[in-house]
Motif scaffolding. Structure first.
Motif, PDB file in Angstrom:
ATOM      1  N   ALA A  77       0.818  -1.217   0.000  1.00  0.00           N
ATOM      2  CA  ALA A  77       0.000   0.000   0.000  1.00  0.00           C
ATOM      3  C   ALA A  77       0.849   1.263   0.000  1.00  0.00           C
ATOM      4  N   GLN A  78       2.039   1.198   0.589  1.00  0.00           N
ATOM      5  CA  GLN A  78       2.915   2.366   0.654  1.00  0.00           C
ATOM      6  C   GLN A  78       3.423   2.783  -0.722  1.00  0.00           C
ATOM      7  N   ASP A  79       3.349   1.879  -1.694  1.00  0.00           N
ATOM      8  CA  ASP A  79       3.834   2.183  -3.041  1.00  0.00           C
ATOM      9  C   ASP A  79       2.756   2.799  -3.923  1.00  0.00           C
ATOM     10  N   TYR A  80       1.544   2.942  -3.403  1.00  0.00           N
ATOM     11  CA  TYR A  80       0.441   3.451  -4.206  1.00  0.00           C
ATOM     12  C   TYR A  80      -0.241   4.624  -3.501  1.00  0.00           C
ATOM     13  N   ARG A 123      -4.268   2.253  -2.748  1.00  0.00           N
ATOM     14  CA  ARG A 123      -3.808   2.208  -1.360  1.00  0.00           C
ATOM     15  C   ARG A 123      -4.960   1.846  -0.432  1.00  0.00           C
ATOM     16  N   GLN A 124      -6.125   2.432  -0.654  1.00  0.00           N
ATOM     17  CA  GLN A 124      -7.284   2.142   0.197  1.00  0.00           C
ATOM     18  C   GLN A 124      -7.688   0.681   0.111  1.00  0.00           C
ATOM     19  N   VAL A 125      -7.638   0.124  -1.098  1.00  0.00           N
ATOM     20  CA  VAL A 125      -8.009  -1.284  -1.285  1.00  0.00           C
ATOM     21  C   VAL A 125      -7.050  -2.196  -0.527  1.00  0.00           C
ATOM     22  N   LEU A 126      -5.748  -1.954  -0.671  1.00  0.00           N
ATOM     23  CA  LEU A 126      -4.750  -2.788  -0.005  1.00  0.00           C
ATOM     24  C   LEU A 126      -4.840  -2.671   1.511  1.00  0.00           C
ATOM     25  N   GLN A 127      -5.047  -1.459   2.021  1.00  0.00           N
ATOM     26  CA  GLN A 127      -5.164  -1.271   3.458  1.00  0.00           C
ATOM     27  C   GLN A 127      -6.426  -1.935   4.008  1.00  0.00           C
ATOM     28  N   PRO A 141     -13.199   0.581   5.202  1.00  0.00           N
ATOM     29  CA  PRO A 141     -14.097   0.200   4.098  1.00  0.00           C
ATOM     30  C   PRO A 141     -13.398   0.259   2.755  1.00  0.00           C
ATOM     31  N   LEU A 142     -13.801  -0.626   1.871  1.00  0.00           N
ATOM     32  CA  LEU A 142     -13.305  -0.573   0.509  1.00  0.00           C
ATOM     33  C   LEU A 142     -13.837   0.669  -0.171  1.00  0.00           C
ATOM     34  N   PRO A 143     -13.018   1.345  -0.969  1.00  0.00           N
ATOM     35  CA  PRO A 143     -13.505   2.546  -1.656  1.00  0.00           C
ATOM     36  C   PRO A 143     -14.592   2.204  -2.653  1.00  0.00           C
ATOM     37  N   LYS A 144     -15.537   3.087  -2.762  1.00  0.00           N
ATOM     38  CA  LYS A 144     -16.627   2.887  -3.706  1.00  0.00           C
ATOM     39  C   LYS A 144     -16.123   3.152  -5.116  1.00  0.00           C
TER      40      LYS A 144
END
Length: 240
Positions: free
Chosen positions: A143-146, A151-155, A169-172
């Protein structure tokens, strides 16, 4: 020898891992009267055909007590399917008889009800938890590379690995929308015609688009405007 089964006049100590009866590569050589290293060589040569955690397991040093291995560094143990794959090249009469004994006595008993000791349950739970933590750490580092959505998805998935739920939450993911003019250009009709067809056939719904507030032409007043999803195009094509 306690907790052992006699195969081809050899005492084979019972070994189980994750509820399955397993044998070491050395066990196979011993009961088949083969030079030590024969089964290991067969395994290495044909490893691409073996499925880890189905045909064989890699036993770590901290799990030796679970399986009864002697090597302080752990090792490879194979299941019934892995054993049968390994000894395909053993075609002499003795090999057939040993296979029958192993399958009918040693492996068959493993299908009986298995009860884990408290120590075994603790080790299994610990390994499972450690695996989840490692996955979460990898996702967090990635996630630190994006930036933004990736980044939100990986976190979010990292929190799922740690807790079993999405604490973040996963981003919409918004679907792309098009103006009536853009839809009309795709279909070769005017924006006005698009609006008329949409109103007549009740297409201004969540299925085919969304309402937005846009500035009206010539003034600063905002007016509700329906923007369409691409899904509406084949519907309009049939209506034209």
């Amino acid at each position: 020898m306690q907790n052992a089964i006699t195969i081809n006049n050899q005492q084979l100590s019972v070994k189980e891992y994750q509820g399955k009866r397993v044998v070491t590569l050395r066990d196979i050589d011993t009961v088949h009267n083969r030079p030590q290293g024969t089964a290991g060589r067969n395994f290495r040569v044909n490893k691409k055909h073996f499925i880890e955690n189905e045909d064989y397991y890699k036993i770590q040093s901290d799990e030796i007590r679970l399986v009864g291995l002697k090597s302080p560094n752990g090792g490879i143990v194979v299941t019934e399917s892995g054993y049968l794959m390994l000894v395909k090249s053993f075609t002499d009469d003795l090999a057939w008889e040993v296979q029958r004994q192993l399958v009918n006595t040693y492996f068959k008993q493993a299908k009986l009800k298995h009860k884990y000791t408290d120590y075994q349950r603790m080790m299994i739970e610990t390994r499972t938890e450690n695996a989840r933590i490692r996955k979460a750490q990898i996702l967090t580092r990635l996630a630190q590379d994006y930036d933004g959505t990736y980044r939100q998805v990986l976190q979010a998935h990292a929190t799922l690995e740690l807790t079993g739920e999405y604490l973040l939450p996963l981003p919409k993911i918004e679907k792309r929308t098009y103006t009536a003019t853009e839809i009309g250009d795709k279909l070769g009709i005017t924006a006005n015609k698009v609006g008329i067809l949409a109103n007549r056939n009740n297409l201004k719904t969540d299925e085919y688009g969304a309402w937005y507030n846009d500035k009206a032409k010539g003034c600063n007043k905002e007016v509700p405007t329906f923007r369409y999803y691409e899904d509406v195009i084949p519907v309009l094509e049939r209506l034209i």
